[in-house]
Design a protein around this motif. Structure first.
Motif, short mmCIF file in Angstrom:
data_model
loop_
_atom_site.label_atom_id
_atom_site.label_comp_id
_atom_site.label_asym_id
_atom_site.label_seq_id
_atom_site.Cartn_x
_atom_site.Cartn_y
_atom_site.Cartn_z
N LYS A 69 11.35 7.94 0.82
CA LYS A 69 9.93 8.32 0.90
C LYS A 69 9.06 7.17 1.40
O LYS A 69 7.84 7.27 1.40
N LEU A 70 9.69 6.06 1.81
CA LEU A 70 8.96 4.87 2.23
C LEU A 70 9.29 4.53 3.68
O LEU A 70 10.04 3.60 3.96
N PRO A 71 8.76 5.28 4.64
CA PRO A 71 9.14 5.05 6.06
C PRO A 71 8.77 3.66 6.57
O PRO A 71 9.54 3.09 7.35
N TYR A 72 7.63 3.13 6.17
CA TYR A 72 7.26 1.79 6.66
C TYR A 72 8.23 0.74 6.12
O TYR A 72 8.67 -0.15 6.86
N PHE A 73 8.59 0.86 4.85
CA PHE A 73 9.53 -0.10 4.27
C PHE A 73 10.90 0.02 4.93
O PHE A 73 11.56 -0.99 5.20
N GLN A 74 11.35 1.24 5.21
CA GLN A 74 12.64 1.40 5.90
C GLN A 74 12.59 0.77 7.29
O GLN A 74 13.57 0.15 7.73
N ALA A 75 11.46 0.91 7.96
CA ALA A 75 11.30 0.28 9.28
C ALA A 75 11.33 -1.24 9.15
O ALA A 75 11.88 -1.93 10.02
N LEU A 76 10.77 -1.75 8.07
CA LEU A 76 10.79 -3.19 7.81
C LEU A 76 12.22 -3.70 7.66
O LEU A 76 12.58 -4.76 8.18
N CYS A 77 13.05 -2.93 6.95
CA CYS A 77 14.46 -3.32 6.79
C CYS A 77 15.18 -3.32 8.14
O CYS A 77 15.92 -4.26 8.45
N GLU A 81 0.83 -1.20 0.00
CA GLU A 81 0.00 0.00 0.00
C GLU A 81 0.87 1.26 0.00
O GLU A 81 0.58 2.23 -0.72
N GLU A 82 1.93 1.25 0.81
CA GLU A 82 2.82 2.41 0.86
C GLU A 82 3.52 2.62 -0.48
O GLU A 82 3.60 3.74 -1.00
N MET A 83 4.01 1.53 -1.06
CA MET A 83 4.73 1.63 -2.34
C MET A 83 3.81 2.05 -3.48
O MET A 83 4.19 2.85 -4.34
N ASP A 84 2.58 1.54 -3.49
CA ASP A 84 1.64 1.91 -4.55
C ASP A 84 1.28 3.39 -4.46
O ASP A 84 1.09 4.07 -5.49
N VAL A 127 3.25 5.82 -3.18
CA VAL A 127 4.42 6.67 -3.49
C VAL A 127 4.92 6.45 -4.93
O VAL A 127 5.27 7.41 -5.63
N ILE A 128 4.93 5.19 -5.38
CA ILE A 128 5.54 4.85 -6.67
C ILE A 128 4.50 4.56 -7.75
O ILE A 128 4.68 4.88 -8.92
N GLY A 129 3.39 3.93 -7.33
CA GLY A 129 2.40 3.48 -8.30
C GLY A 129 2.78 2.12 -8.86
O GLY A 129 3.73 1.49 -8.40
N ARG A 130 2.05 1.70 -9.89
CA ARG A 130 2.31 0.38 -10.49
C ARG A 130 2.73 0.47 -11.95
O ARG A 130 2.74 -0.53 -12.66
N ASN A 131 3.09 1.64 -12.38
CA ASN A 131 3.47 1.79 -13.79
C ASN A 131 4.97 1.83 -14.03
O ASN A 131 5.42 1.90 -15.16
N ARG A 132 5.73 1.81 -12.94
CA ARG A 132 7.18 1.80 -13.09
C ARG A 132 7.81 1.02 -11.95
O ARG A 132 7.17 0.71 -10.95
N ARG A 133 9.11 0.70 -12.11
CA ARG A 133 9.87 0.03 -11.06
C ARG A 133 10.24 0.99 -9.94
O ARG A 133 10.31 2.20 -10.14
N LEU A 134 10.52 0.43 -8.79
CA LEU A 134 11.07 1.21 -7.68
C LEU A 134 12.46 1.70 -8.05
O LEU A 134 13.25 0.97 -8.67
N GLN A 135 12.77 2.93 -7.69
CA GLN A 135 14.11 3.49 -7.87
C GLN A 135 14.72 3.75 -6.50
O GLN A 135 14.00 3.92 -5.51
N GLU A 136 16.05 3.79 -6.43
CA GLU A 136 16.70 4.00 -5.14
C GLU A 136 16.28 5.32 -4.50
O GLU A 136 16.21 5.42 -3.27
N SER A 137 15.98 6.31 -5.33
CA SER A 137 15.55 7.61 -4.80
C SER A 137 14.17 7.55 -4.14
O SER A 137 13.78 8.47 -3.42
#
Length: 510
Positions: free
Chosen positions: A351-359, A332-335, A337-347
């Motif tokens: 902008k993904l605090p939940y994902f960073q917390a997951l790491c 949900e967080e990635m969709d 911020v990024i959407g589903r039309n492109r790949r995730l980029q390092e930049s």
């Protein structure tokens, strides 16, 4: 008969040495009002070695609950102290860090690391500083990592397409094999200007096996390291296997360097990491790297650079598959911020605090290195009121620190939310916050800390964003550990991946 007498004499000598070091030294310390840290008594000759079992990090964590955060063990003829809490780790790795800046001699350094000619096991001094400086400037440092970000994107693109093909065929992805293949090629492009493996297959699987073998052997408590008088017997057969493995690695590394030298003309004006290392093998202090040093450094980069990061990513995916709610939150967080039309980029990652917390939560619960590489005291010192003798080995139980109930609420639960607010919100895994030190801390912190954090964030983020992950045929998820220098899953993660982005997102644009 002669051999039996000789063996008996060696064992007797070891026993006498044990009793002398154990009781005579303790008597001297008592007389001088110096107190060793508490710890288990152990057995004659072998000391606490038999207590460790097959999962030393778990055993040492249990012993620390009984004996305290700073614990002393007699390991054969050697002294060892174990730090098991953030405060104890800080005392050793910050307060008296310089005193513990060298590694003890052991079979792994001798037989796997070209007799300590590498960066990991080298003594703290001019050669180590030169190896570290060159590695940071041209591969592992912040600027160097930015320079090869495009390489990571291209190589990961190949992996995404391979996963899509597996999905179309209805075949599962063996996650650690896929990760090793990808990371080895990323590192190969930067070091050698080429992918190490053209296709995923037997050659890349053999490389993965060699990496796991090396990290496993390097983490084993070898009896000969602690009772030098009987090291020649190689009772566990470890040194024999180490020598065999080193020959296999030497053949591979020699081949890489020879092939690289033949293509030097093609890289004029655009040198890669190996070109730069070969051209800057001497520093202002007169320290000069030989070919063995270079080969040993490449061994460090290809093994630690692939195995530690891949194990973290595998554990993270396994924890998310075990708890689909976490997967849903990340998606949900990635969709958003990024959407589903492109790949995730390092930049995108900042902008993904939940994902960073997951790491961070994965670094906490499943540190790639459960016990830090051992260090040894150059001089006697005092920690928390306890006397630490000269030549005492130090082991920091990073796994125990990450599961300390005095630090972490419900430490066995996988909860990324613990890093989103409250006292843990600003904790960082780069070695300054001793509650979370997956890469160690101090002067001998893992040289690849920055690279590890970048690789885990980018590769794991891309795999999570790009696919739905499921167990094949509704199978059960095995979360058992296999001990080694890097903490592997006992049963490699095999999962089905289903693309969740627009088809154009998987098309290469480089």
């Amino acid at each position: 008969m002669a051999l039996d007498i000789f063996l008996l004499r060696e064992l007797l000598a070891a026993a006498v040495l044990f009793f002398i070091t154990r009781y005579f030294i303790r008597a001297l310390l008592k007389k001088s009002n110096r107190t060793l840290p508490p710890g288990p008594k152990g057995w004659p000759v072998v000391g606490a070695l038999p207590l460790l079992g097959s999962m030393p990090h778990v055993t040492l964590a249990k012993l620390a609950k009984k004996y305290g955060p700073v614990m002393y063990l007699k390991m054969g003829a050697c002294n060892m102290v174990v730090a098991s809490t953030p405060d104890a780790a800080r005392a050793f790795l910050k307060t008296v860090d310089l005193n513990f800046s060298n590694r003890p001699a052991n079979a792994g350094a001798t037989h796997l690391a070209y007799n300590s000619q590498d960066m990991v096991f080298a003594d703290y001094g001019p050669r180590w500083k030169l190896l570290r400086k060159l590695s940071n400037l041209h591969l592992l440092g912040g600027k160097a990592l930015e320079d090869w970000s495009q390489v990571r994107a291209v190589e990961l693109g190949h992996v995404l397409r391979a996963i899509c093909e597996s999905s179309q065929k209805g075949e599962p992805v063996v996650v650690p094999e896929m990760l090793t293949y990808s990371m080895a090629n990323m590192i190969g492009q930067v070091i050698l200007s080429r992918s190490v493996f053209v296709t995923k297959g037997s050659e890349s699987n053999e490389f993965k096996d060699m990496v796991v073998e090396l990290m496993t052997f390097a983490g084993i408590f070898n009896i000969g390291d602690f009772i030098p008088s009987i090291a020649w017997m190689d009772l566990q057969g470890i040194e024999r296997e180490m020598k065999k493995l080193n020959k296999r690695w030497d053949v591979l590394l020699t081949k890489m360097m020879e092939e690289h030298a033949k293509t030097a003309q093609e890289r004029k004006g655009k040198p890669d990491f190996l070109d730069i290392i070969m051209a800057n093998r001497e520093n202002s202090e007169g320290e000069k790297l030989n070919l063995t040093n270079v080969k040993a450094l490449l061994l460090n980069l290809f093994t630690a650079g692939t195995d530690t990061s891949s194990s973290i990513i595998e554990w993270a995916l396994a924890e998310m598959m075990k708890n689909p709610k976490i997967f849903k939150k990340a998606h949900e967080e990635m969709d958003k911020v990024i959407g589903r039309n492109r790949r995730l980029q390092e930049s995108d990652i900042p902008k993904l605090p939940y994902f960073q917390a997951l790491c961070k939560e994965t670094f906490r619960k499943h540190p790639s290195t459960p016990l830090n590489l051992p260090r040894v005291s150059a001089q006697a010192c005092e920690i928390n009121g306890y006397y630490i003798p000269k030549n005492t080995r130090l082991s920091v139980n990073i796994w125990a620190i990450g599961r300390d109930p005095d630090v972490w609420e419900n430490p066995l639960d996988f909860k990324p939310e613990r890093f989103l607010n409250g006292k843990h919100a600003k904790i960082d895994p780069r070695g300054n916050d001793f509650e979370l030190i997956p890469f160690g801390a101090g002067r001998r912190i893992c040289a690849g800390t920055r690279m590890g954090i970048v690789l885990v964030g980018y590769i794991l983020g891309t795999l999570v964003h790009s696919f739905e992950w499921m167990l094949p045929n509704g199978g059960e998820l095995n979360m058992d550990e296999a001990f080694g220098l890097a903490l592997q899953k006992a049963v490699p993660l095999s999962a089905m991946a289903r693309p969740r982005l627009a088809p154009t997102a998987y098309v290469p644009k480089f």
